[in-house]
Motif scaffolding. Structure first.
Motif, PDB file in Angstrom:
ATOM      1  N   ASN A 163      -6.175  -9.604  -3.733  1.00 39.89           N
ATOM      2  CA  ASN A 163      -7.063  -9.372  -2.599  1.00 39.89           C
ATOM      3  C   ASN A 163      -7.187  -7.887  -2.284  1.00 39.89           C
ATOM      4  O   ASN A 163      -8.297  -7.391  -2.027  1.00 39.89           O
ATOM      5  CB  ASN A 163      -6.579 -10.151  -1.372  1.00 39.89           C
ATOM      6  N   LEU A 164      -6.069  -7.168  -2.313  1.00 46.92           N
ATOM      7  CA  LEU A 164      -6.124  -5.718  -2.074  1.00 46.92           C
ATOM      8  C   LEU A 164      -6.944  -5.020  -3.157  1.00 46.92           C
ATOM      9  O   LEU A 164      -7.662  -4.054  -2.881  1.00 46.92           O
ATOM     10  CB  LEU A 164      -4.709  -5.128  -1.994  1.00 46.92           C
ATOM     11  N   LEU A 219       0.832  -1.218   0.000  1.00 46.88           N
ATOM     12  CA  LEU A 219       0.000   0.000   0.000  1.00 46.88           C
ATOM     13  C   LEU A 219       0.856   1.253   0.000  1.00 46.88           C
ATOM     14  O   LEU A 219       0.581   2.208  -0.733  1.00 46.88           O
ATOM     15  CB  LEU A 219      -0.944   0.011   1.206  1.00 46.88           C
ATOM     16  N   HIS A 220       1.907   1.252   0.800  1.00 48.17           N
ATOM     17  CA  HIS A 220       2.810   2.408   0.872  1.00 48.17           C
ATOM     18  C   HIS A 220       3.348   2.756  -0.516  1.00 48.17           C
ATOM     19  O   HIS A 220       3.292   3.908  -0.949  1.00 48.17           O
ATOM     20  CB  HIS A 220       3.958   2.116   1.841  1.00 48.17           C
ATOM     21  N   HIS A 221       3.866   1.764  -1.216  1.00 50.00           N
ATOM     22  CA  HIS A 221       4.439   2.027  -2.539  1.00 50.00           C
ATOM     23  C   HIS A 221       3.379   2.342  -3.577  1.00 50.00           C
ATOM     24  O   HIS A 221       3.606   3.169  -4.463  1.00 50.00           O
ATOM     25  CB  HIS A 221       5.337   0.868  -2.980  1.00 50.00           C
ATOM     26  N   THR A 231      -6.112   3.260  -4.482  1.00 47.40           N
ATOM     27  CA  THR A 231      -7.364   3.999  -4.647  1.00 47.40           C
ATOM     28  C   THR A 231      -7.499   4.957  -3.454  1.00 47.40           C
ATOM     29  O   THR A 231      -6.683   4.931  -2.527  1.00 47.40           O
ATOM     30  CB  THR A 231      -8.557   3.032  -4.647  1.00 47.40           C
ATOM     31  N   ALA A 232      -8.553   5.756  -3.465  1.00 44.68           N
ATOM     32  CA  ALA A 232      -8.821   6.622  -2.311  1.00 44.68           C
ATOM     33  C   ALA A 232      -8.982   5.780  -1.047  1.00 44.68           C
ATOM     34  O   ALA A 232      -8.474   6.135   0.018  1.00 44.68           O
ATOM     35  CB  ALA A 232     -10.065   7.471  -2.570  1.00 44.68           C
ATOM     36  N   LYS A 233      -9.667   4.648  -1.172  1.00 43.12           N
ATOM     37  CA  LYS A 233      -9.828   3.751  -0.025  1.00 43.12           C
ATOM     38  C   LYS A 233      -8.473   3.216   0.441  1.00 43.12           C
ATOM     39  O   LYS A 233      -8.219   3.112   1.647  1.00 43.12           O
ATOM     40  CB  LYS A 233     -10.759   2.591  -0.378  1.00 43.12           C
ATOM     41  N   GLY A 234      -7.607   2.867  -0.503  1.00 40.77           N
ATOM     42  CA  GLY A 234      -6.276   2.380  -0.153  1.00 40.77           C
ATOM     43  C   GLY A 234      -5.453   3.434   0.563  1.00 40.77           C
ATOM     44  O   GLY A 234      -4.753   3.142   1.542  1.00 40.77           O
ATOM     45  N   LEU A 291      -6.596  -1.220  -4.091  1.00 43.12           N
ATOM     46  CA  LEU A 291      -5.744  -1.054  -5.269  1.00 43.12           C
ATOM     47  C   LEU A 291      -6.601  -1.110  -6.519  1.00 43.12           C
ATOM     48  O   LEU A 291      -7.655  -1.737  -6.542  1.00 43.12           O
ATOM     49  CB  LEU A 291      -4.696  -2.182  -5.364  1.00 43.12           C
ATOM     50  N   ARG A 292      -6.113  -0.446  -7.561  1.00 43.74           N
ATOM     51  CA  ARG A 292      -6.735  -0.519  -8.881  1.00 43.74           C
ATOM     52  C   ARG A 292      -5.644  -0.981  -9.846  1.00 43.74           C
ATOM     53  O   ARG A 292      -4.531  -0.462  -9.820  1.00 43.74           O
ATOM     54  CB  ARG A 292      -7.281   0.840  -9.302  1.00 43.74           C
ATOM     55  N   ALA A 293      -5.959  -1.950 -10.676  1.00 46.88           N
ATOM     56  CA  ALA A 293      -4.989  -2.484 -11.634  1.00 46.88           C
ATOM     57  C   ALA A 293      -5.249  -1.914 -13.018  1.00 46.88           C
ATOM     58  O   ALA A 293      -6.398  -1.701 -13.416  1.00 46.88           O
ATOM     59  CB  ALA A 293      -5.070  -3.999 -11.681  1.00 46.88           C
ATOM     60  N   LYS A 294      -4.144  -1.666 -13.717  1.00 52.77           N
ATOM     61  CA  LYS A 294      -4.232  -1.237 -15.109  1.00 52.77           C
ATOM     62  C   LYS A 294      -3.209  -2.049 -15.889  1.00 52.77           C
ATOM     63  O   LYS A 294      -2.040  -2.086 -15.529  1.00 52.77           O
ATOM     64  CB  LYS A 294      -3.941   0.254 -15.237  1.00 52.77           C
TER      65      LYS A 294
END
Length: 120
Positions: A72-73, A37-39, A97-100, A79-82
């Protein structure tokens, strides 16, 4: 950074020096989630990059452990994946994401509180 030869193995895919119990493994996996999450808040990350980053901090984590954590994140909305093509290969980049971002801030507060108490 190479791990010491005395590393104890967690189930196959995550190792850490001088540790071999389930509770410790669980805590280390939580550290991995926070580190991801930090990165991901700092900018896009991808699996191999995170494996190498975690190795720099003494974790030896394989794709069979890391990718389920990333998925899972993402499922939890942190997280959002692209997907993108890099040198002819498909790569998923993950960003917070904002939630992350909010989750990381809350975790940082709890980590600070715990460190103050445990390491005094």
């Amino acid at each position: 950074m190479a791990l010491a030869a005395s590393s104890a193995y967690y189930w196959i895919s995550i190792t850490m020096d001088n540790t071999d119990n389930t509770i410790t493994r669980s805590v280390f996996l939580a550290f991995v989630r926070v580190h991801i999450l930090h990165h991901a808040v700092e900018g896009p990350v991808f699996g191999l990059e995170m494996i190498e980053e975690l190795r720099r901090h003494g974790y030896s984590i394989g794709p069979g452990t890391l990718y389920p954590i990333l998925h899972n994140l993402e499922k939890l909305g942190c997280l959002r994946a692209k997907e993108q093509i890099v040198r002819g290969k498909r790569r998923k980049n993950y960003v917070a994401t904002a939630k992350g971002k909010h989750t990381l801030e809350e975790l940082r507060k709890k980590i600070r509180e715990m460190v103050r108490e445990v390491l005094k």
